[in-house]
Design an enzyme around this catalytic site. Sequence first.
Site, PDB file in Angstrom:
ATOM      1  N   HIS A 249       0.829  -1.223   0.000  1.00  0.00           N
ATOM      2  CA  HIS A 249       0.000   0.000   0.000  1.00  0.00           C
ATOM      3  C   HIS A 249       0.864   1.275   0.000  1.00  0.00           C
ATOM      4  O   HIS A 249       0.518   2.267   0.638  1.00  0.00           O
ATOM      5  CB  HIS A 249      -0.949   0.025   1.204  1.00  0.00           C
ATOM      6  CG  HIS A 249      -1.945  -1.098   1.219  1.00  0.00           C
ATOM      7  ND1 HIS A 249      -3.219  -0.979   0.715  1.00  0.00           N
ATOM      8  CD2 HIS A 249      -1.847  -2.379   1.660  1.00  0.00           C
ATOM      9  CE1 HIS A 249      -3.860  -2.131   0.876  1.00  0.00           C
ATOM     10  NE2 HIS A 249      -3.052  -2.994   1.438  1.00  0.00           N
TER      11      HIS A 249
ATOM     12  N   HIS B 208      -4.037   0.740  11.892  1.00  0.00           N
ATOM     13  CA  HIS B 208      -3.846  -0.549  12.572  1.00  0.00           C
ATOM     14  C   HIS B 208      -5.216  -1.182  12.836  1.00  0.00           C
ATOM     15  O   HIS B 208      -6.028  -0.581  13.560  1.00  0.00           O
ATOM     16  CB  HIS B 208      -3.134  -0.303  13.900  1.00  0.00           C
ATOM     17  CG  HIS B 208      -2.629  -1.559  14.553  1.00  0.00           C
ATOM     18  ND1 HIS B 208      -3.243  -2.777  14.429  1.00  0.00           N
ATOM     19  CD2 HIS B 208      -1.547  -1.785  15.333  1.00  0.00           C
ATOM     20  CE1 HIS B 208      -2.582  -3.685  15.095  1.00  0.00           C
ATOM     21  NE2 HIS B 208      -1.542  -3.113  15.659  1.00  0.00           N
TER      22      HIS B 208
ATOM     23  N   ASN C 193     -10.327  -2.947   2.455  1.00  0.00           N
ATOM     24  CA  ASN C 193     -10.058  -2.895   1.016  1.00  0.00           C
ATOM     25  C   ASN C 193     -11.359  -2.627   0.271  1.00  0.00           C
ATOM     26  O   ASN C 193     -12.433  -2.589   0.874  1.00  0.00           O
ATOM     27  CB  ASN C 193      -9.481  -4.232   0.532  1.00  0.00           C
ATOM     28  CG  ASN C 193      -8.001  -4.405   0.866  1.00  0.00           C
ATOM     29  OD1 ASN C 193      -7.295  -3.427   1.132  1.00  0.00           O
ATOM     30  ND2 ASN C 193      -7.545  -5.642   0.844  1.00  0.00           N
TER      31      ASN C 193
HETATM   32 FE1  HDD Z   1      -2.401  -4.890   5.453  1.00  0.00          FE
HETATM   33  C1  HDD Z   1      -0.993  -1.842   5.183  1.00  0.00           C
HETATM   34  C2  HDD Z   1      -5.367  -3.621   4.269  1.00  0.00           C
HETATM   35  C3  HDD Z   1      -3.732  -8.078   5.349  1.00  0.00           C
HETATM   36  C4  HDD Z   1       0.395  -6.094   6.878  1.00  0.00           C
HETATM   37  N1  HDD Z   1      -3.046  -3.099   4.834  1.00  0.00           N
HETATM   38  C5  HDD Z   1      -2.318  -1.945   4.806  1.00  0.00           C
HETATM   39  C6  HDD Z   1      -3.117  -0.861   4.336  1.00  0.00           C
HETATM   40  C7  HDD Z   1      -4.358  -1.366   4.076  1.00  0.00           C
HETATM   41  C8  HDD Z   1      -4.304  -2.766   4.394  1.00  0.00           C
HETATM   42  C9  HDD Z   1      -5.540  -0.612   3.548  1.00  0.00           C
HETATM   43  C10 HDD Z   1      -2.649   0.567   4.132  1.00  0.00           C
HETATM   44  C11 HDD Z   1      -2.937   1.410   5.319  1.00  0.00           C
HETATM   45  C12 HDD Z   1      -2.508   2.820   5.042  1.00  0.00           C
HETATM   46  O1  HDD Z   1      -3.152   3.469   4.200  1.00  0.00           O
HETATM   47  O2  HDD Z   1      -1.530   3.234   5.637  1.00  0.00           O
HETATM   48  N2  HDD Z   1      -4.160  -5.700   4.853  1.00  0.00           N
HETATM   49  C13 HDD Z   1      -5.278  -4.994   4.502  1.00  0.00           C
HETATM   50  C14 HDD Z   1      -6.397  -5.895   4.391  1.00  0.00           C
HETATM   51  C15 HDD Z   1      -5.933  -7.150   4.684  1.00  0.00           C
HETATM   52  C16 HDD Z   1      -4.531  -7.027   4.983  1.00  0.00           C
HETATM   53  C17 HDD Z   1      -7.802  -5.475   4.037  1.00  0.00           C
HETATM   54  C18 HDD Z   1      -6.667  -8.456   4.727  1.00  0.00           C
HETATM   55  C19 HDD Z   1      -7.925  -8.565   4.988  1.00  0.00           C
HETATM   56  N3  HDD Z   1      -1.772  -6.759   5.971  1.00  0.00           N
HETATM   57  C20 HDD Z   1      -2.482  -7.924   5.899  1.00  0.00           C
HETATM   58  C21 HDD Z   1      -1.731  -8.992   6.514  1.00  0.00           C
HETATM   59  C22 HDD Z   1      -0.557  -8.430   6.968  1.00  0.00           C
HETATM   60  C23 HDD Z   1      -0.606  -7.028   6.621  1.00  0.00           C
HETATM   61  C24 HDD Z   1      -2.195 -10.429   6.634  1.00  0.00           C
HETATM   62  C25 HDD Z   1       0.601  -9.047   7.689  1.00  0.00           C
HETATM   63  C26 HDD Z   1       0.573 -10.149   8.348  1.00  0.00           C
HETATM   64  N4  HDD Z   1      -0.589  -4.137   5.877  1.00  0.00           N
HETATM   65  C27 HDD Z   1       0.391  -4.786   6.524  1.00  0.00           C
HETATM   66  C28 HDD Z   1       1.570  -3.914   6.899  1.00  0.00           C
HETATM   67  C29 HDD Z   1       1.119  -2.525   6.343  1.00  0.00           C
HETATM   68  C30 HDD Z   1      -0.241  -2.834   5.739  1.00  0.00           C
HETATM   69  C31 HDD Z   1       2.896  -4.409   6.446  1.00  0.00           C
HETATM   70  C32 HDD Z   1       2.066  -1.776   5.433  1.00  0.00           C
HETATM   71  C33 HDD Z   1       2.050  -0.358   5.869  1.00  0.00           C
HETATM   72  C34 HDD Z   1       1.325  -0.369   7.112  1.00  0.00           C
HETATM   73  O3  HDD Z   1       0.916  -1.635   7.410  1.00  0.00           O
HETATM   74  O4  HDD Z   1       1.126   0.578   7.827  1.00  0.00           O
HETATM   75  O5  HDD Z   1       1.752  -3.907   8.269  1.00  0.00           O
END
Ligand code: HDD
Length: 693
Positions: A67, A330, A139
């Site tokens: 993202h 978060h 999402n």
């Molecule tokens: Fe995630 C960012 C949505 C599964 C780990 N995720 C992130 C963002 C969104 C989502 C919208 C951007 C937030 C922003 O604008 O800063 N992610 C989802 C959805 C998931 C999902 C809807 C499943 C239903 N994500 C998911 C899993 C993991 C992560 C299973 C790790 C185990 N996601 C992250 C992250 C991020 C992230 C690496 C990257 C930047 C952040 O968190 O702040 O922790």
Amino acid sequence: MDEKSKQLKNHTKDSGEKLTTNQGVGINDNQNTASAGERGPSLLEDFIMREKITHFDHERVPERIVHARGSGAHGYFEAYDSCEDITKADFLKKGKKTPVFVRFSTVAGFRGSADTARDVRGFAIKFYTEEGIFDMVGNNIPVFFIQDAIKFPDLIHAVKPEPHNEVPQAASAHDNFYDFISLTPEAMHMMMWVMSDRAIPRSLSMMEGFGIHTFRFINKAGESHLVKFHLKPKLGVHGLVWDEAVKIMGNDPDFHRKDLWEAIEDGHFPEWEFGVQAIKEGEEDKLSFDVLDATKLWPEEEIPIRMLGKMVLDRNPDNFFAETEQAAFHPGHVVPGIDFTNDPLLQGRLFSYTDTQLIRLGGPNFAEIPINRPINPNHNNQRDGYMRQTINKGRVNYEPNSLADGKPAEVPEDKGGFVSYPEPMSSVKVRKRPESFKDHYTQARLFVNSMTPPEKQHIIDALSFELGKVEHKHIHAKMVDHFNHIDHDMAVAIADNIGVTPPSSSAANEDYTKTSDALSMEKNQKDTIEARKVAILVADGFDGAAVESLTKYLKSQGAKAEIIAKKLGMVKAADGSTMEVDKSLPTVDAVLYDSVFLPGGADSVNTLKKQGAILYFVNQMYKHCKGIAATGEAIEILKASDIKDVNYSNTDLKEDQGIVTAGETSDKFFKAYKDAIKKRHWSREENQDMIPA
Ligand code: HDD
């Protein structure tokens, strides 16, 4: 001004009068480094140059691992009727208004990648409630690729650019992704969504939002309901055509970002209804799928959405980095009245998001960054660390204490202290997927069953394109086999397109014919053209009255018209009046507009029908199935284009395949044109091949 905006205002700063260093010393010369003589070496003592260069050297923070590319906006959420029967969350009480910050994103591309890549869109909302921050980190698709968070690094490694040469950028159409997916049957439902037009949205304000996981709502009596979060856009859900999305990537890689920004600046505030599907704890046993499985949705026809309020985005950020880039979401940020379930994907996310902010934002004090601060007071004994902003007074930094009268003290539940739902647990330690997670094809089939024929065709086209980019043949065959477990006709069509022997018989559950209209974009269109953009192509001698009346009509509908001519400056109408040109033809492209209007006027039409760029513009509008209108002589331009077999008239009102023609503008013409703009005209797709480029 809402509480969050007031709080942010304390941290905003205008550029000021005097140029100074960070230490506040006035800078007398910002052009030349101090040196030993005009042609001599630079002096290390030049603190002005050193400070400036040092700060510049450290301007970047790591982009989000997923993202990375996003756009944000401020707004508010307003609760409708009371829903205290299902949750005690304060911000959902009748009439409450809560400031929000929303960030939309693509998943796979880097920070500088193009907006219109085929991808899931992130839809993250920070609710600054009076009881603390609630983040809905969702999402625009209601299900996910995987069921367990432990698979997330593999999924993301597979979809991101390949590690040896770092290509392709912001694209899932490559071998690593399909290698992983072909070996991950649980991804098949989500794959159908990502290959649908939902993954190439027309606008960020024309997308649905979903919390995906099953969460819990807890009411005052401590009772639990299982819930799924939904956002439905006021403007309806619209996608682009793939050929159009690809061309937008070159013409305007910031297409979505600018569209969101301009809509807010123009006062067409993006708006959604926010609601939940809710079932009583225990009722989940009656469902045919497991509510803890994030690859499953709850059909809306079976469990309707209860709308709880509306969300409006009405203010652009002041600074992209400070707000949009530093926003830290978060899914574990919940408030009393909202709780988690054991969805293993959600449970893993609860660990990942704080962890990623520690590296991305540089330490444990990221919650003090203005965009991330709650609006209600927060007190605890967390102290120190990099970039600590708060100056905590007093000697006590521990609890329990007597030296500060035991404060800050724990908050009883009835005063808003968070208490976890006492879900009974008794089990053995295992690493095992439940049997109830194993049906990977039924809901994928439900989705395909629910599509209109053009929507289904677009999925076939998208998969044929993506697999067409995949070089390893064994991956093709494996994917076709999965498709054949979902929908035999779809599998045969894709196999045919990618040179695989089509499966001779269906492996799908042919008896499963259920549909859900809520899953189709086409079946849920809205009667609006708000925030749509219409190009008006003119040259000297155009019909000024037609342009004026149409522009007025479009404005009354919330749509925007732009006058486009070969050059900037003024353009002359047939009656001698002049109009200012908004955009010059070389700086725009048909793909940046929702529709084209060609006004009459013999001289203008004579000039335009000989310009290749104009004919290309009109052809593109036709090819991408968008509304087209022409009055009077302008049907000559349509005739000069590659559009064939359409009924035109330069006297009477005619509508054929979304092409509206008439002698002149009128109320009936406007109505017909609105209908033509508000949707795509898929029947034209049969003739697409005859349009060059
Ligand atoms: Fe995630 C960012 C949505 C599964 C780990 N995720 C992130 C963002 C969104 C989502 C919208 C951007 C937030 C922003 O604008 O800063 N992610 C989802 C959805 C998931 C999902 C809807 C499943 C239903 N994500 C998911 C899993 C993991 C992560 C299973 C790790 C185990 N996601 C992250 C992250 C991020 C992230 C690496 C990257 C930047 C952040 O968190 O702040 O922790």
